[in-house]
Write an enzyme that holds these catalytic residues in place. Structure first.
Site, mmCIF file in Angstrom:
data_model
loop_
_atom_site.group_PDB
_atom_site.id
_atom_site.type_symbol
_atom_site.label_atom_id
_atom_site.label_comp_id
_atom_site.label_asym_id
_atom_site.label_seq_id
_atom_site.Cartn_x
_atom_site.Cartn_y
_atom_site.Cartn_z
ATOM 1 N N GLU A 1 -3.577 1.497 11.076
ATOM 2 C CA GLU A 1 -4.371 0.628 11.726
ATOM 3 C C GLU A 1 -3.842 0.525 13.390
ATOM 4 O O GLU A 1 -2.747 0.284 13.682
ATOM 5 C CB GLU A 1 -4.495 -0.528 11.188
ATOM 6 C CG GLU A 1 -5.104 -1.728 11.821
ATOM 7 C CD GLU A 1 -6.598 -1.212 12.054
ATOM 8 O OE1 GLU A 1 -7.083 -1.347 13.340
ATOM 9 O OE2 GLU A 1 -7.251 -0.797 11.078
ATOM 10 N N ASP B 1 -16.563 2.727 11.753
ATOM 11 C CA ASP B 1 -17.394 2.391 12.594
ATOM 12 C C ASP B 1 -18.217 3.378 12.309
ATOM 13 O O ASP B 1 -18.263 4.487 12.510
ATOM 14 C CB ASP B 1 -16.679 2.569 14.125
ATOM 15 C CG ASP B 1 -17.697 1.861 15.138
ATOM 16 O OD1 ASP B 1 -18.930 1.985 14.863
ATOM 17 O OD2 ASP B 1 -17.020 1.187 15.961
ATOM 18 N N LYS C 1 -14.902 -9.162 0.863
ATOM 19 C CA LYS C 1 -15.669 -10.173 1.146
ATOM 20 C C LYS C 1 -17.024 -9.654 1.992
ATOM 21 O O LYS C 1 -18.150 -10.134 1.465
ATOM 22 C CB LYS C 1 -15.166 -11.443 2.173
ATOM 23 C CG LYS C 1 -14.058 -12.063 1.560
ATOM 24 C CD LYS C 1 -13.256 -13.156 2.055
ATOM 25 C CE LYS C 1 -12.004 -13.771 1.420
ATOM 26 N NZ LYS C 1 -11.692 -14.928 2.408
#
EC number: 2.1.1.33
Length: 237
Positions: A92, A142, A216
């Site tokens: 990341e 993305d 979530k």
């Protein structure tokens, strides 16, 4: 997503690098900063242009799962906790996410996870030994949904061949996206890619495997009727 890709003209001359992520560093919370300071020496891997000794890194020989772009790391930590028989590496580029992941891993008592805060293409090229991965995960990259930005999408023919080199024979490349157009793009690129086989019985998508936790964001999408597409392709040669 933390990646760059080289761009060449029709004659093969190098032109420039295209970045597939937008650097949104943000500010570290005190908790994230503390996690980075205290836990990086234990779970962090500094970038170096040389192959990792994965057995030495984890202190054991076990299947290695690599995730590109783990965000805040909650799902990655959950996967590592649920599969203690495997070794996990997360890449990341955003340090707040790395700090959050380290803190969550410590709270969960996870010891089979290491993280790298660097450009994923460079990590793959220089640090991941060929044929060493049981699985490479790319979840919700993305989508670069504007047509003029499609070239920035990480799933491109050259990149999936770089991944193929790093997978063991029989290893899998697992993708997930909530953009149908990107899912179709992934399917098109992967179906044309040499050395891969689609594991889908229907020749396109697979149901979400139990080992990939629902995020979530994804749960909210389900409630709103949004789709999510999983693709799993196996390296066959």
């Amino acid at each position: 997503m933390p990646v760059t890709q080289d761009v060449f003209n029709e004659d093969g001359k190098f032109m420039r690098k295209i970045r597939s992520f937008v650097r949104r560093e943000g500010r570290l919370t005190k908790g994230q900063e503390k996690a980075l300071e205290e836990l990086w020496p234990v779970m962090g891997i500094d970038f170096a242009p040389e192959p990792l000794d994965l057995v030495a890194l984890f202190g054991r020989e076990a299947p290695v799962v690599l995730e590109i772009g783990f965000g805040m790391g909650a799902s990655l930590v959950e996967m590592a906790k649920n599969a203690p028989e495997k070794n996990f590496i997360g890449i990341e580029v955003h340090s707040p996410g790395v700090g959050a992941c380290l803190g969550t891993a410590q709270e969960a008592g996870v010891t089979n996870l290491r993280v790298i805060c660097h450009d994923a293409v460079e990590v793959l090229e220089h640090m991941i030994p060929n044929g060493s991965l049981a699985c490479l995960q790319l979840f919700f990259p993305d989508p670069w949904h504007k047509s003029r930005h499609h070239k920035r999408r990480i799933v491109q023919p050259a990149f999936v061949q770089d991944i193929r080199q790093k997978l063991a024979i029989g290893g899998v490349f697992h993708m997930a996206t909530d953009w149908e157009n990107y899912a179709e793009h992934m399917l098109e690129v992967m179906s044309a890619a040499e050395g891969y086989e689609n594991t889908s019985a229907t020749g396109n998508w697979v149901p979400r495997p139990d080992w990939r936790p629902l995020t979530k964001f994804e749960q909210r999408g389900h409630r709103l009727g949004h789709g999510v597409w999983d693709l799993i392709f196996k390296r066959v040669n």
